[in-house]
Write a protein that holds these residues in place. Structure first.
Motif, PDB file in Angstrom:
ATOM      1  N   MET A  15     -27.982  -6.501   3.659  1.00 21.00           N
ATOM      2  CA  MET A  15     -29.248  -6.066   2.709  1.00 21.00           C
ATOM      3  C   MET A  15     -30.479  -6.970   3.543  1.00 21.00           C
ATOM      4  N   GLY A  16     -31.248  -5.826   4.303  1.00 24.05           N
ATOM      5  CA  GLY A  16     -32.315  -6.574   4.801  1.00 24.05           C
ATOM      6  C   GLY A  16     -31.749  -7.885   5.891  1.00 24.05           C
ATOM      7  N   GLU A  17     -32.361  -9.064   5.686  1.00 23.18           N
ATOM      8  CA  GLU A  17     -31.943 -10.019   6.469  1.00 23.18           C
ATOM      9  C   GLU A  17     -30.288 -10.711   6.164  1.00 23.18           C
ATOM     10  N   ASN A  18     -29.987 -10.351   4.715  1.00 23.09           N
ATOM     11  CA  ASN A  18     -28.994 -10.972   3.950  1.00 23.09           C
ATOM     12  C   ASN A  18     -27.702 -10.111   4.254  1.00 23.09           C
ATOM     13  N   ILE A  19     -26.390 -10.856   4.527  1.00 23.17           N
ATOM     14  CA  ILE A  19     -25.192 -10.177   4.246  1.00 23.17           C
ATOM     15  C   ILE A  19     -24.881 -10.493   2.711  1.00 23.17           C
ATOM     16  N   VAL A  20     -24.382  -9.339   2.240  1.00 23.59           N
ATOM     17  CA  VAL A  20     -23.792  -9.415   1.091  1.00 23.59           C
ATOM     18  C   VAL A  20     -22.043  -9.181   1.166  1.00 23.59           C
ATOM     19  N   LYS A  21     -21.307 -10.397   0.871  1.00 19.56           N
ATOM     20  CA  LYS A  21     -19.922 -10.446   1.046  1.00 19.56           C
ATOM     21  C   LYS A  21     -19.208  -9.663  -0.312  1.00 19.56           C
ATOM     22  N   ALA A  22     -19.121  -8.611  -0.488  1.00 17.34           N
ATOM     23  CA  ALA A  22     -18.507  -7.839  -1.594  1.00 17.34           C
ATOM     24  C   ALA A  22     -17.191  -8.157  -1.662  1.00 17.34           C
ATOM     25  N   LEU A  23     -16.515  -8.285  -0.627  1.00 17.45           N
ATOM     26  CA  LEU A  23     -15.089  -8.501  -0.419  1.00 17.45           C
ATOM     27  C   LEU A  23     -14.969  -9.732   1.002  1.00 17.45           C
ATOM     28  N   ASP A  24     -14.245 -10.617   0.771  1.00 14.36           N
ATOM     29  CA  ASP A  24     -14.254 -11.704   1.783  1.00 14.36           C
ATOM     30  C   ASP A  24     -12.863 -11.978   2.146  1.00 14.36           C
ATOM     31  N   GLY A  25     -12.063 -11.157   2.458  1.00 16.79           N
ATOM     32  CA  GLY A  25     -10.549 -11.586   3.032  1.00 16.79           C
ATOM     33  C   GLY A  25      -9.693 -11.477   1.786  1.00 16.79           C
ATOM     34  N   VAL A  26      -9.677 -10.250   1.200  1.00 14.58           N
ATOM     35  CA  VAL A  26      -8.507 -10.114   0.088  1.00 14.58           C
ATOM     36  C   VAL A  26      -7.072  -9.507   0.770  1.00 14.58           C
ATOM     37  N   SER A  27      -5.888 -10.255   0.260  1.00 19.07           N
ATOM     38  CA  SER A  27      -4.746  -9.745   0.660  1.00 19.07           C
ATOM     39  C   SER A  27      -4.032  -9.813  -0.599  1.00 19.07           C
TER      40      SER A  27
END
Ligand SMILES: Nc1ncnc2c1ncn2[C@@H]1O[C@H](COP(=O)(O)OP(=O)(O)O)[C@@H](O)[C@H]1O
Ligand SMILES: [Mg+2]
Length: 225
Positions: A15-27
């Protein structure tokens, strides 16, 4: 028997300069016949997870297997066919085809596959979900609870490996929500049908076998009910 396996699934949005981590390592792993709820606050990543588990969206990283088949690297054509045969979807807004009657909606995914419906099985589902009287009704003649029962019947009809439901009771009043949940649970047990359901309602989640809590794109709780 394992039906679903997700390994270190990540979904990042720029999102522009930013990263949105909607999922961040789901097992996670789900066994055949389990009825699992995924709960978490708004924006926690629930829908993103369900869409990736169902091949409606692709992960930035990680792997998803359904019935030991890796869907992470399938082409979109392969995924379309796989979804139709192996995954049943139930959405908050029912997603019925407005110009088709109840029966036609229920058998649509089977007919799209060029297969003859198993009429005995379809009749049993229609009876179990209390839709006999509504077989020839159009969706706009049905209440929300009835429409969701049709959507559930359609999801069950193909005997999928897994049913994925995103806030299936989100548009229903609390009594109707309990009824629909009761039917999801009953059919899950009767047909040993695996179900993974998103809800933000703890009372609804308590009716499932297992509750997975997700926050900020990560799992932070996974408990049998
Ligand atoms: N297409 C997208 N582009 C950018 N950000 C997104 C997109 N889809 C979802 N997100 C963000 O990812 C996060 C998780 O969203 P979502 O999975 O819809 O949450 P939930 O279903 O739990 O409410 C939220 O911060 C949301 O704003
Ligand atoms: Mg959502």
């Amino acid at each position: 028997m394992e039906i679903l396996r997700a390994e270190n699934v990540k979904k990042y949005y720029m999102m522009g300069e930013n990263i949105v981590k909607a999922l961040d390592g789901v097992s996670l792993n789900v066994e055949r016949g389990e009825f699992v709820s995924i709960v978490g606050s708004s924006g926690s990543g629930k829908s993103t997870l369900l869409h990736i588990l169902g091949g409606l969206d692709v992960a930035t990283e990680g792997k998803v297997e359904i019935s030991n088949i890796d869907i992470s690297k399938m082409s979109s054509d392969e995924l379309t066919i796989f979804r139709r045969r192996k995954i049943g979807f139930v959405f908050q807004n029912y997603n019925l085809v407005p110009l088709m009657n109840v029966y036609e909606n229920i058998v649509l995914p089977i007919q799209l596959d060029g297969i003859k419906p198993d009429e005995m099985f379809i009749s049993e589902i229609i009876r179990l979900l209390g839709l006999e009287e509504k077989m020839y009704a159009m969706p706009n003649q049905l209440s929300g609870g009835q429409q969701q029962r049709v959507a559930l019947a359609r999801a069950l009809a193909t005997k999928p490996a897994i049913i994925l439901a995103d806030e299936p009771t989100g548009n229903l009043d609390s009594k109707t929500s309990q009824d629909v949940l009761g039917l999801i649970k009953m059919t899950s047990k009767k047909f040993c049908q695996t179900v993974v359901m998103i809800t933000h309602n703890d009372e609804i989640a308590q009716m499932s076998d297992r509750i997975i809590r997700i926050e900020d794109g990560k799992i932070y709780g996974d408990n049998m009910v």
